[in-house]
Every structure is written in C-alpha cells, then in structure tokens.
Design an enzyme around this catalytic site. Structure first.
Site, PDB file in Angstrom:
ATOM      1  N   LYS A 187       0.839  -1.206   0.000  1.00  0.00           N
ATOM      2  CA  LYS A 187       0.000   0.000   0.000  1.00  0.00           C
ATOM      3  C   LYS A 187       0.870   1.251   0.000  1.00  0.00           C
ATOM      4  CE  LYS A 187      -3.714  -2.452   2.352  1.00  0.00           C
ATOM      5  NZ  LYS A 187      -4.519  -2.653   3.567  1.00  0.00           N
ATOM      6  N   GLN A 241      -5.512  -1.868   9.895  1.00  0.00           N
ATOM      7  CA  GLN A 241      -5.241  -3.142   9.226  1.00  0.00           C
ATOM      8  C   GLN A 241      -5.798  -4.301  10.060  1.00  0.00           C
ATOM      9  OE1 GLN A 241      -3.809  -3.212   6.182  1.00  0.00           O
ATOM     10  NE2 GLN A 241      -3.676  -5.421   5.964  1.00  0.00           N
ATOM     11  N   ASP A 257     -11.125   2.212   3.769  1.00  0.00           N
ATOM     12  CA  ASP A 257     -11.395   0.798   3.480  1.00  0.00           C
ATOM     13  C   ASP A 257     -12.823   0.542   2.997  1.00  0.00           C
ATOM     14  OD1 ASP A 257      -9.278  -1.003   3.803  1.00  0.00           O
ATOM     15  OD2 ASP A 257      -9.461  -1.019   5.988  1.00  0.00           O
TER      16      ASP A 257
HETATM   17  N1  LIG Z   1      -8.175  -3.009   7.120  1.00  0.00           N
HETATM   18  C1  LIG Z   1      -7.777  -3.865   6.162  1.00  0.00           C
HETATM   19  N2  LIG Z   1      -7.876  -3.495   4.875  1.00  0.00           N
HETATM   20  C2  LIG Z   1      -7.479  -4.352   3.876  1.00  0.00           C
HETATM   21  O1  LIG Z   1      -7.562  -4.002   2.682  1.00  0.00           O
HETATM   22  C3  LIG Z   1      -6.961  -5.625   4.243  1.00  0.00           C
HETATM   23  C4  LIG Z   1      -6.890  -5.953   5.601  1.00  0.00           C
HETATM   24  N3  LIG Z   1      -7.310  -5.061   6.528  1.00  0.00           N
HETATM   25  N4  LIG Z   1      -6.409  -7.149   5.980  1.00  0.00           N
HETATM   26  C5  LIG Z   1      -5.924  -8.129   5.037  1.00  0.00           C
HETATM   27  C6  LIG Z   1      -6.527  -7.974   3.656  1.00  0.00           C
HETATM   28  C7  LIG Z   1      -5.705  -8.575   2.539  1.00  0.00           C
HETATM   29  N5  LIG Z   1      -5.303  -7.460   1.687  1.00  0.00           N
HETATM   30  C8  LIG Z   1      -4.423  -7.547   0.611  1.00  0.00           C
HETATM   31  C9  LIG Z   1      -3.744  -6.447   0.128  1.00  0.00           C
HETATM   32  C10 LIG Z   1      -2.801  -6.561  -0.876  1.00  0.00           C
HETATM   33  C11 LIG Z   1      -2.532  -7.775  -1.445  1.00  0.00           C
HETATM   34  C12 LIG Z   1      -1.493  -7.875  -2.498  1.00  0.00           C
HETATM   35  O2  LIG Z   1      -0.857  -6.909  -2.856  1.00  0.00           O
HETATM   36  N6  LIG Z   1      -1.238  -9.084  -3.035  1.00  0.00           N
HETATM   37  C13 LIG Z   1      -0.219  -9.387  -4.000  1.00  0.00           C
HETATM   38  C14 LIG Z   1       0.770 -10.379  -3.384  1.00  0.00           C
HETATM   39  C15 LIG Z   1       1.800  -9.784  -2.547  1.00  0.00           C
HETATM   40  C16 LIG Z   1       3.082  -9.533  -3.300  1.00  0.00           C
HETATM   41  O3  LIG Z   1       3.502 -10.408  -4.073  1.00  0.00           O
HETATM   42  O4  LIG Z   1       3.676  -8.468  -3.051  1.00  0.00           O
HETATM   43  C17 LIG Z   1      -0.820 -10.090  -5.188  1.00  0.00           C
HETATM   44  O5  LIG Z   1      -1.824 -10.797  -5.002  1.00  0.00           O
HETATM   45  O6  LIG Z   1      -0.275  -9.960  -6.282  1.00  0.00           O
HETATM   46  C18 LIG Z   1      -3.202  -8.882  -0.990  1.00  0.00           C
HETATM   47  C19 LIG Z   1      -4.153  -8.765   0.020  1.00  0.00           C
HETATM   48  C20 LIG Z   1      -5.806  -6.316   2.210  1.00  0.00           C
HETATM   49  N7  LIG Z   1      -6.529  -6.549   3.302  1.00  0.00           N
END
Ligand SMILES: Nc1nc(=O)c2c([nH]1)NC[C@@H]1CN(c3ccc(C(=O)N[C@@H](CCC(=O)O)C(=O)O)cc3)C=[N+]21
Length: 283
Positions: free
Chosen positions: A53, A97, A120
C-alpha cells in the site's frame, strides 16, 4: 487454455490514471491527498500488505503515514487515536489493518471510523450506502473485482454468480454490489449443504474463504470465469483458494495469485482515498 486475468497490469493502468488526476489537482494548487494506516502488532502478512500500500501511494502521489502500535495496546488508546484522525484535517482517509488482536473488539473499532475518512469502506454507514447503491466509497477487494471484470469486458447482467465466503469485507459486499449490477447471485459458506452442486452452476465463481487450493476442477463448470480472492502462503509461496493448475484447462478465464485481485484491492484503496480527498478539497 484459459485467459489469465491480469490484475497487476490492470492495477498499474488505473494507478497511472490516478497519478495523473492527483497531479492535476496538485498543479491547481491543492495539497496532496494523505492516507494513514494503523497497524497493531507485527503480523507478517499485514506488514507485507502495508508495504504494498505504501509503495502504491508513493507511486501515485498520495502521502502515506504508517502508525504502529504494540500488540498490547488497549482498545481505548486505539479509539483515542481514531478520534484524533477523524478530526485531523490533513488526513483524507485512514484504515486499521485487520486482523486485530483478540482483546480488541473489531466492530467497535470499525464503528468509530468516520464515514468521511473511511478509506477501506468497511464502516457501517458506508456499507449501508453500498447496499442502497448510493455509495461513492466501496470496500477495496469487491471494487477491484468489479473493475477487473469491466476491464475484461465481462458483463455480469443476468449472469449466475456464485460467491464462496460471506465475510464482511469481501463475500457480503461483492454479492450486494453484483446484485446491484443485475447479476443473479448465490452466496455459499461453511454451512452450505452441497457446495459443489452450487459452484458447478456458476458462470462466474468468486472464492474468498482463505483456504489454500480448496476449489478443484470438479467444483467448476466448463468455460466458467474464476475470481480467486485467496492469498494463502504455502511453502513460502502465495497461492489462492482455487487450485489453479487443476482448473486452468476447464475454465475460460481466471485470476492468478499473486497478480490477480491483490493489486486491484490496493488500487481501489487509493481510489477511495482520492474520492475522500476530493470531497474535502473540492474539484
Ligand atoms: N483493514 C484492512 N484493509 C485491507 O484491505 C486488508 C486488511 N485489513 N487485511 C488483510 C486484507 C488482505 N489485503 C491484501 C492487500 C494486498 C494484497 C497484495 O498486494 N497481493 C499481492 C501479493 C503480494 C506480493 O507479491 O507483493 C498479489 O496478489 O499480487 C493482498 C491482500 C488487504 N486486506
């Protein structure tokens, strides 16, 4: 072989467009938008997502502040911090988070976030407006999925969509948002009696359960479109809730993990911050 729905590429495209919009606002003499992320403890997955992020914010020109609290922080200290951020005019949006430590009441925390700062899109007022189809802010993952379908010209009107998972942050809001877009939506969960017979009817199958490679080839219809929300770590590598190798020959399109829904979630968060910002600084 299925079309691989490229979330990374799509997110980059939208992030670049957002960067231009932010630049334009700043050129006109406005301040930069600002996001604050609150982290409690040092959960490894949370730290990674927050890093993503932060990087994305810096790329598009959103100021980013990371506030870290000890695992032992009290609920009332956290509520005080939220109250401060609600009243801090230099902050356009913030988020806490998830997941939170067990001693902290998640509902109470999310409830305390002002809808005008709800980056969010998880707070009750925002979600109520999503249900009523009059919200400008949407939970990141559902918003990202809808943008991805749109980018790949997948029209959901009248389509049979099956959502597996009923979380407040993915399953419930995506099912409502797709209903508002005139899809026919079925929501399945751990108490669903015959999951396979439901998922096999799906034109579009969305899986958000957090269980690695749970959906195999016998759970999908020929030619279905698969949206995999899972981000599970197995042997140090990310994988989804869908067994990609097992289903890839059978389906017509699928999101990979990583590089599918994840980057779109982050893009949607940035879009939410920009929307909140514009409501504060005007156009
Ligand atoms: N208050 C809150 N807001 C959220 O938005 C929140 C949260 N809590 N808790 C957990 C989940 C999960 N989440 C993700 C964010 C980025 C990737 C992401 O960037 N994923 C990459 C993989 C990571 C990488 O390779 O760097 C991808 O799928 O390509 C995944 C999952 C946000 N969440």
């Amino acid at each position: 072989m299925a079309i691989i729905i490229d979330g990374k590429l799509t997110a980059t495209k939208y992030n670049n467009a957002l960067k231009d919009s932010i630049n334009e606002m700043v050129q006109k003499g406005n301040r930069q938008p600002k996001l604050v992320v609150i982290q409690i403890g040092s959960n490894e997955a949370s730290s990674l997502y927050i890093r993503n992020k932060k990087r994305a914010c810096e790329n598009v020109g959103i100021l980013f502040e990371h506030k870290v609290f000890e695992e032992s922080v009290s609920e009332s200290n956290l509520l005080d911090e939220i109250n401060k951020l609600n009243n801090d005019e230099s902050v356009d949006g913030f988020l806490v988070q998830l997941p939170l430590p067990k001693n902290i009441d998640e509902d109470k925390i999310i409830n305390a976030i002002s809808p005008s700062k709800d980056a969010d899109g998880f707070c009750p007022i925002t979600l109520g407006n999503v249900v009523l189809n009059k919200s400008k802010i949407f939970p990141g993952t559902p918003k990202g999925i809808i943008r991805l379908l749109d980018e790949y010209k997948i029209d959901v009107t009248g389509k049979k969509v099956v959502v597996v998972g009923r979380s407040n942050i993915v399953g419930k809001p995506i099912s409502i948002m797709l209903t508002n877009l005139s899809a026919t939506v079925t929501v399945c969960h751990s108490k669903t009696v015959d999951l396979k017979s439901e998922t096999c009817k799906a034109d579009i199958l969305i899986v958000a359960i957090g269980s690695a490679k749970f959906i195999k080839e016998d759970f999908v219809k020929d030619g279905a479109i698969i949206i995999d929300v899972g981000t599970n770590k197995v042997d140090g590598k990310f994988c989804g809730d869908v067994d990609f190798e097992s289903v890839k020959e059978k389906v017509s399109a699928i999101t990979p993990v990583p590089g599918g829904v994840g980057p779109m979630t982050v893009n949607s968060l940035l879009e939410n911050v920009f929307t909140l910002y514009k409501e504060k600084v005007g156009n």
